[in-house]
Write a protein that holds these residues in place. Structure first.
Motif, short mmCIF file in Angstrom:
data_model
loop_
_atom_site.label_atom_id
_atom_site.label_comp_id
_atom_site.label_asym_id
_atom_site.label_seq_id
_atom_site.Cartn_x
_atom_site.Cartn_y
_atom_site.Cartn_z
N SER A 74 -58.53 -9.71 -6.39
CA SER A 74 -59.33 -10.17 -7.53
C SER A 74 -58.50 -11.02 -8.48
N ARG A 75 -57.19 -10.99 -8.33
CA ARG A 75 -56.33 -11.80 -9.20
C ARG A 75 -56.48 -13.27 -8.88
N THR A 76 -56.39 -14.09 -9.89
CA THR A 76 -56.53 -15.53 -9.69
C THR A 76 -55.23 -16.25 -10.00
N ASN A 77 -54.09 -15.57 -9.81
CA ASN A 77 -52.82 -16.25 -10.09
C ASN A 77 -52.57 -17.31 -9.03
N GLN A 78 -51.49 -18.03 -9.16
CA GLN A 78 -51.20 -19.16 -8.29
C GLN A 78 -50.59 -18.76 -6.95
N SER A 79 -50.50 -17.49 -6.66
CA SER A 79 -49.87 -17.03 -5.42
C SER A 79 -50.74 -17.30 -4.21
N SER A 80 -50.11 -17.80 -3.14
CA SER A 80 -50.83 -18.00 -1.89
C SER A 80 -50.79 -16.75 -1.03
N GLY A 81 -49.95 -15.78 -1.41
CA GLY A 81 -49.81 -14.57 -0.61
C GLY A 81 -48.93 -14.77 0.61
N LEU A 82 -48.25 -15.89 0.72
CA LEU A 82 -47.44 -16.18 1.90
C LEU A 82 -46.01 -15.67 1.83
N GLY A 83 -45.53 -15.26 0.68
CA GLY A 83 -44.12 -14.94 0.49
C GLY A 83 -43.51 -14.01 1.51
N LEU A 84 -44.10 -12.83 1.69
CA LEU A 84 -43.50 -11.86 2.61
C LEU A 84 -43.82 -12.18 4.06
N PHE A 85 -44.90 -12.89 4.32
CA PHE A 85 -45.18 -13.38 5.68
C PHE A 85 -44.06 -14.33 6.11
N ILE A 86 -43.67 -15.22 5.21
CA ILE A 86 -42.60 -16.17 5.49
C ILE A 86 -41.28 -15.44 5.67
N VAL A 87 -41.02 -14.44 4.84
CA VAL A 87 -39.80 -13.64 4.98
C VAL A 87 -39.72 -13.04 6.38
N LYS A 88 -40.81 -12.43 6.83
CA LYS A 88 -40.81 -11.81 8.15
C LYS A 88 -40.58 -12.85 9.25
N LEU A 90 -39.11 -15.83 9.08
CA LEU A 90 -37.74 -16.36 9.06
C LEU A 90 -36.73 -15.33 9.54
N MET A 91 -36.93 -14.07 9.17
CA MET A 91 -36.01 -13.02 9.63
C MET A 91 -36.04 -12.91 11.15
N GLU A 92 -37.23 -12.98 11.74
CA GLU A 92 -37.34 -12.91 13.20
C GLU A 92 -36.66 -14.11 13.86
N LYS A 93 -36.79 -15.28 13.26
CA LYS A 93 -36.14 -16.48 13.82
C LYS A 93 -34.62 -16.37 13.76
N MET A 94 -34.11 -15.58 12.82
CA MET A 94 -32.66 -15.39 12.70
C MET A 94 -32.20 -14.13 13.44
N ASN A 95 -33.07 -13.59 14.31
CA ASN A 95 -32.77 -12.38 15.09
C ASN A 95 -32.55 -11.16 14.22
N GLY A 96 -33.22 -11.11 13.08
CA GLY A 96 -33.17 -9.96 12.20
C GLY A 96 -34.56 -9.38 12.05
N TYR A 97 -34.71 -8.49 11.07
CA TYR A 97 -36.04 -7.93 10.80
C TYR A 97 -36.13 -7.53 9.33
N VAL A 98 -37.36 -7.34 8.89
CA VAL A 98 -37.63 -6.89 7.52
C VAL A 98 -38.51 -5.65 7.61
N GLN A 99 -38.31 -4.76 6.66
CA GLN A 99 -39.07 -3.51 6.62
C GLN A 99 -39.41 -3.20 5.17
N ALA A 100 -40.59 -2.64 4.94
CA ALA A 100 -41.00 -2.26 3.58
C ALA A 100 -41.35 -0.78 3.55
#
Length: 120
Positions: A74-88, A90-100
């Protein structure tokens, strides 16, 4: 005690983007201090970012790395919501991983990188 430098597998611009997105996520969705620590294991180096979520902030760990996911649609801020998708991604491309993880209101993102052993 003298600490030796740690070397990880990564691309400079991808590393910059990963850390930028994680820290930007902190400023947008948390309150209080950000804690950053590292952990060295045999084959990897982990960076742990933890903070307290803003009050009444709902979060779905199952969807957090999904493309366009926003914690509060419901928020109308300027976020596309892509931040953590991109993190995941890029981490996979560098042979790493991310966990929350979420414990009570403490949110933690861990980045795991392959460690490079350099001979002295």
């Amino acid at each position: 005690m003298v600490e030796a430098p740690l070397f990880i597998v990564g691309n400079e611009s991808a590393l910059e983007r990963v850390f930028e997105n994680v820290i930007k996520n902190y400023f947008m969705h948390s309150e209080g201090a950000l804690s950053i620590r590292y952990e060295e294991k045999q084959d990897e180096v982990l960076f742990h970012f933890s903070n307290v979520l803003k009050r009444n902030h709902l979060l779905s760990l199952d969807n957090i790395f999904t493309r366009f996911y926003k914690a509060d649609p419901s928020r109308t801020n300027q976020s596309s919501g892509l931040g953590l998708f991109i993190v995941k991604s890029l981490m996979e491309k560098m042979n790493g991983y991310v966990q929350a993880d979420l414990n009570d209101e403490q949110f933690c993102i861990s980045l795991a990188f392959k460690k490079i052993v350099k001979e002295s």
